[in-house]
Design a protein around this motif. Sequence first.
Motif, PDB file in Angstrom:
ATOM      1  N   TYR A   1       0.857  -1.180   0.000  1.00 45.86           N
ATOM      2  CA  TYR A   1       0.000   0.000   0.000  1.00 45.86           C
ATOM      3  C   TYR A   1       0.894   1.230   0.000  1.00 45.86           C
ATOM      4  CZ  TYR A   1      -3.807  -3.083   1.510  1.00 45.86           C
ATOM      5  OH  TYR A   1      -4.730  -4.086   1.589  1.00 45.86           O
TER       6      TYR A   1
ATOM      7  N   TYR B   1       1.040   5.688  -0.300  1.00 40.86           N
ATOM      8  CA  TYR B   1       0.263   6.876   0.034  1.00 40.86           C
ATOM      9  C   TYR B   1       1.052   8.140  -0.282  1.00 40.86           C
ATOM     10  CZ  TYR B   1      -2.297   3.521   2.874  1.00 40.86           C
ATOM     11  OH  TYR B   1      -3.020   2.440   3.288  1.00 40.86           O
TER      12      TYR B   1
ATOM     13  N   TYR C   1       0.715  12.161   1.241  1.00 46.92           N
ATOM     14  CA  TYR C   1       0.102  13.129   2.141  1.00 46.92           C
ATOM     15  C   TYR C   1       0.779  14.466   1.875  1.00 46.92           C
ATOM     16  CZ  TYR C   1      -1.509   9.181   5.061  1.00 46.92           C
ATOM     17  OH  TYR C   1      -2.099   8.030   5.538  1.00 46.92           O
TER      18      TYR C   1
ATOM     19  N   PHE D   1      -4.316  13.686   4.027  1.00 47.97           N
ATOM     20  CA  PHE D   1      -4.301  12.569   3.089  1.00 47.97           C
ATOM     21  C   PHE D   1      -4.598  13.070   1.678  1.00 47.97           C
ATOM     22  CE2 PHE D   1      -5.117   8.418   1.423  1.00 47.97           C
ATOM     23  CZ  PHE D   1      -6.272   8.510   0.664  1.00 47.97           C
TER      24      PHE D   1
ATOM     25  N   SER E   1      -4.351   7.078  -1.868  1.00 49.05           N
ATOM     26  CA  SER E   1      -3.778   5.772  -1.559  1.00 49.05           C
ATOM     27  C   SER E   1      -3.769   4.936  -2.832  1.00 49.05           C
ATOM     28  CB  SER E   1      -4.569   5.070  -0.451  1.00 49.05           C
ATOM     29  OG  SER E   1      -5.924   4.893  -0.845  1.00 49.05           O
TER      30      SER E   1
ATOM     31  N   SER F   1      -6.780   3.559  -4.807  1.00 49.42           N
ATOM     32  CA  SER F   1      -7.850   2.958  -4.020  1.00 49.42           C
ATOM     33  C   SER F   1      -8.729   4.021  -3.363  1.00 49.42           C
ATOM     34  CB  SER F   1      -7.295   1.990  -2.978  1.00 49.42           C
ATOM     35  OG  SER F   1      -6.217   2.573  -2.274  1.00 49.42           O
ATOM     36  N   GLU F   2      -8.146   5.145  -3.058  1.00 53.06           N
ATOM     37  CA  GLU F   2      -8.938   6.252  -2.526  1.00 53.06           C
ATOM     38  C   GLU F   2      -8.199   7.557  -2.763  1.00 53.06           C
ATOM     39  OE1 GLU F   2     -10.259   5.738   1.490  1.00 53.06           O
ATOM     40  OE2 GLU F   2     -11.221   7.700   1.553  1.00 53.06           O
TER      41      GLU F   2
ATOM     42  N   MET G   1       2.861   0.999   3.524  1.00 57.51           N
ATOM     43  CA  MET G   1       2.241   0.370   4.688  1.00 57.51           C
ATOM     44  C   MET G   1       2.359  -1.141   4.640  1.00 57.51           C
ATOM     45  SD  MET G   1      -1.608   0.888   6.199  1.00 57.51           S
ATOM     46  CE  MET G   1      -2.524  -0.229   5.158  1.00 57.51           C
TER      47      MET G   1
ATOM     48  N   ASN H   1      -0.770  -2.593   8.775  1.00 52.59           N
ATOM     49  CA  ASN H   1      -1.452  -1.390   9.278  1.00 52.59           C
ATOM     50  C   ASN H   1      -0.514  -0.339   9.860  1.00 52.59           C
ATOM     51  OD1 ASN H   1      -3.753  -2.593   8.458  1.00 52.59           O
ATOM     52  ND2 ASN H   1      -4.728  -2.688  10.463  1.00 52.59           N
TER      53      ASN H   1
ATOM     54  N   GLN I   1       2.172   2.582   8.817  1.00 54.17           N
ATOM     55  CA  GLN I   1       2.703   3.323   7.682  1.00 54.17           C
ATOM     56  C   GLN I   1       4.104   3.845   8.017  1.00 54.17           C
ATOM     57  OE1 GLN I   1       0.026   6.169   5.913  1.00 54.17           O
ATOM     58  NE2 GLN I   1      -1.651   4.686   5.853  1.00 54.17           N
TER      59      GLN I   1
END
Lengths: 111, 111
Positions: free
Chosen positions: A31, A33, A35, A45, A48, A55-56, A95, A98, A100
């Motif tokens: 995963y 990300y 930010y 954020f 992702s 994914s988002e 990540m 869970n 990061q």
Amino acid sequence: EPEVTQTPSHQVTQMGQEVILRCVPISNHLYFYWYRQILGQKVEFLVSFYNNEISEKSEIFDDQFSVERPDGSNFTLKIRSTKLEDSAMYFCASMILNEQFFGPGTRLTVL
Amino acid sequence: AQRVTQPEKLLSVFKGAPVELKCNYSYSGSPELFWYVQYSRQRLQLLLRHISRESIKGFTADLNKGETSFHLKKPFAQEEDSAMYYCAPLLCHSGTYKYIFGTGTRLKVLA
């Protein structure tokens, strides 16, 4: 111990120019990300990325932003036409379990 | 609305004094909660997560579901604890994960 790396550490650009911020996540993480943190404000954020797709994404991540994982190691954030308000620290994270792990950040200054 | 509140922007304590950094959250479900720390000129790094129930660098945090709080505590502050502290619930939605960061509290431990 493996770390997330980001380049460059500082990027200065003119308004309207395109920038690409680069990140190398930790190799066995899945995963990824981005930010950002505007000076004096909280970490926000942006997006992702998992399984080679977004994914988002947040409201901040509009059509001017895009992400890519062009090869097995790099993860990039592109801003197509920078605005003054894009000036911020941009953090990449990857990540596992869970947790990061953050890169050191790229400070983007738009003039 | 999903929100994380860290009411103190700055907390100054003397060395050896107890410290408590407050965090309240509001969102549905059972979040996994984290505290991240950022020391001067270093990257964001995990301090502790509530499910592990570990004490890291003397810090502990108890999840109070009734009060929806996850305050960070240390009985005797040290100068090297001076840093920015972020409370961060991990949200899971449709299989994707992201942190929602609080605004952060700057802890200054005075000699």
